[in-house]
Design an enzyme around this catalytic site. Structure first.
Site, short mmCIF file in Angstrom:
data_model
loop_
_atom_site.label_atom_id
_atom_site.label_comp_id
_atom_site.label_asym_id
_atom_site.label_seq_id
_atom_site.Cartn_x
_atom_site.Cartn_y
_atom_site.Cartn_z
N THR A 18 0.78 -1.27 0.07
CA THR A 18 -0.13 -0.13 -0.06
C THR A 18 0.89 1.30 0.13
OG1 THR A 18 -1.64 -1.07 1.24
CG2 THR A 18 -1.84 1.08 1.17
N ALA A 48 12.37 -4.37 -3.95
CA ALA A 48 12.40 -5.70 -3.60
C ALA A 48 11.10 -6.06 -2.97
CB ALA A 48 13.38 -5.89 -2.31
N ARG A 50 8.16 -9.53 -1.74
CA ARG A 50 8.18 -11.09 -1.45
C ARG A 50 7.52 -11.89 -2.77
NH1 ARG A 50 7.12 -10.79 3.98
NH2 ARG A 50 4.89 -10.33 3.49
N GLU A 134 9.10 10.07 8.87
CA GLU A 134 7.92 10.76 9.05
C GLU A 134 6.70 9.81 9.06
OE1 GLU A 134 7.38 14.48 9.55
OE2 GLU A 134 5.70 13.40 10.11
N VAL A 137 4.54 7.38 11.88
CA VAL A 137 3.87 8.04 13.16
C VAL A 137 2.51 8.83 12.33
CG1 VAL A 137 3.30 9.20 15.26
CG2 VAL A 137 5.39 7.98 15.07
N GLY A 191 -8.84 -0.61 4.57
CA GLY A 191 -7.39 -0.64 4.47
C GLY A 191 -6.79 0.24 5.76
N ASP A 205 -0.89 -0.34 18.89
CA ASP A 205 -0.35 0.30 17.59
C ASP A 205 -0.10 1.85 18.16
OD1 ASP A 205 -0.09 1.05 14.40
OD2 ASP A 205 -1.73 2.48 15.37
N LYS A 209 3.23 4.23 18.46
CA LYS A 209 3.54 5.75 17.94
C LYS A 209 3.80 6.82 19.38
CE LYS A 209 0.49 4.61 14.15
NZ LYS A 209 -1.02 4.39 13.89
N GLY A 306 -3.34 5.08 4.82
CA GLY A 306 -3.76 5.03 3.43
C GLY A 306 -2.43 5.31 2.51
#
Ligand code: HSE
Length: 436
Positions: A18, A48, A50, A134, A137, A191, A205, A209, A306
């Site tokens: 994303t 690179a 997967r 940047e 967070v 998402g 999460d 942060k 996003g």
């Protein structure tokens, strides 16, 4: 394309999901504008990944792919590495290897920075290279640059933020009548949620942060697992409705505040005044309110996740890395520990007002027993409301607000109340913050 600064800065991507997709899309749209404005012409040489066969869309389809991270980390034709893969390993090892090769690193990875930033900053300093983060967070909100540069002259006293979009989305949807499970499903569909959404709803999460922001704002190095953290899973529609009736909104906040006795540091659902700017932060947005001595209150709000918002933060860091390379500058890394930084105070000592919801059997003496327990623990009550006139033996909700009290005393009071025979369900406890 020519640029004011000479040859293009060659970027190697680790990960093309994303955020990586957002980065190449932004460069596709704005490469010329960026080169004209900043003198840095950025070009992505390869990524690179997967799964090279995974279906990609937009500008990402034009990026040459490799499955070998060494083709980025050790490649002489890569000037800057953008680590956009997430997770702790192998991201940590890749970041250290790129830095050791003298390549500046831009990362969007809050988990690796929350857990290993001291090691990473030291490695960057040792290699006389740079690490920028940047995008790690609050996605697109330039809060890192604000703390590092915009507020560099000021002494920060408090930082309070909505640091997780998924939980903000869920709380807003529940306030509008949705149930928790369908709100979480919708957030996942948009998402924003982590691959493991318990990291979002459990508050982890946000704690990651907050650990990073605390380092920047106060110089205090703290591991996220030392931050008292509570998620939103125990919140019910009744609690949200009580908040509204009392003039509050419920938000999952990360709080870092200089207080008597040290730095108060916590993540939890919080009642905040309905008229406060943070109360109306919509959907999956993030926001951070900062108090500092000279400037006073400032508020930063925007998309916290996003592809394009997060990608815009990554590209801003790539531009900065490119400017430094052009100028032959490096080493603008953070101190790993600031002398005189406040120490994290014990979570039990943090003081707050509280909302308490009890479901009790309707019988004489229950309120007296509850208020006695609060008094024994030196917790002073502000309001007490039995919300329905119960008829024995039906349980009735009792809603209490308290004056400010230490978390430890509240915990002891709640444990004692939990043992009352008249109690019909585990109590709900939510701190109240009368934010400035
Ligand atoms: N899962 C995060 C959130 C987005 O919901 O805010 C990336 O940090």
């Amino acid at each position: 394309m020519s640029s004011a600064g000479g040859n293009p800065i060659r970027v190697g991507l680790l990960g093309l999901g994303t955020v990586g997709g957002g980065v190449v899309e932004i460069l596709h749209r704005h490469r010329r504008l960026i080169a004209e404005r900043s003198g840095v012409d950025l070009t992505v040489v390869r990524a690179a990944v997967r799964s090279p066969r995974k279906k990609r869309t937009g500008a990402a389809t034009d990026v040459p792919l490799t499955t070998d991270p060494a083709a980025i980390l050790d490649a002489p034709d890569v000037d800057v590495v953008a680590e956009l893969m997430g997770g702790i390993e192998p991201a940590r090892a890749h970041i250290l290897r790129a830095l050791a090769q003298g390549k500046p690193v831009v990362t969007a990875n809050k988990a690796v920075l929350a857990a290993h930033r001291t090691e990473i900053f030291r490695a960057a300093a040792k290699a006389r290279s740079d690490v920028f983060f940047e995008a790690a967070v609050c996605g697109g909100i330039p809060i890192i640059r604000t703390l590092r540069e915009g507020l560099a002259s000021d002494r920060i006293t408090e930082l309070v933020g909505i640091l997780n979009g998924t939980t903000n989305y869920i709380l807003e949807a529940m306030r509008a009548g949705a149930d928790y499970a369908s709100a979480l499903k919708d957030a996942q569909g948009l998402g924003f949620a982590e691959a493991d959404p318990t990291l979002d709803v459990g508050g982890h999460d946000a704690a990651d942060k907050l650990a990073i922001l605390t380092h920047l704002a106060f110089g205090t190095v703290v591991s996220p697992d030392r931050i008292a953290t509570e998620g939103i899973t125990a919140l019910t529609p009744d609690v949200l409705a009580d908040a509204e009736r009392l003039g509050y909104r419920v938000k999952l906040l990360g709080i870092a505040r200089r207080a008597e006795g040290g730095l108060e540091l916590r993540v939890h659902p919080t009642f905040i005044p309905a008229e406060h700017a943070l109360a109306s932060v919509p959907g999956a947005y993030n926001a951070v309110a900062v108090q500092s001595d000279a400037l006073g209150t400032t508020l930063y709000q925007g998309a916290g996740a996003g592809a394009l918002p997060t990608g815009s933060s990554v590209v801003a860091d790539l531009i900065e890395a490119g400017r430094n390379l052009r100028a032959g500058l490096s080493g603008r890394v953070l101190a790993t520990q600031t002398a005189g930084a406040p120490r994290v105070m014990s979570a039990d000592k943090a003081r707050s007002a509280y909302y308490v919801r009890l479901l009790v059997r309707e019988q004489p003496g229950v309120l007296a027993a509850v208020t006695r327990i609060f008094a024994q623990n030196k917790v002073s009550l502000a309001t007490v409301l039995q919300r329905e006139r119960g008829a024995e033996p039906h349980p009735v909700p009792v809603v209490i607000t308290t004056h400010r009290a230490p978390a430890g005393a509240m915990g002891r009071a709640l444990r004692a109340i939990g043992k009352l025979e008249a109690l019909q369900a585990p109590p709900h406890l939510v701190p109240i913050e009368e934010l400035k």
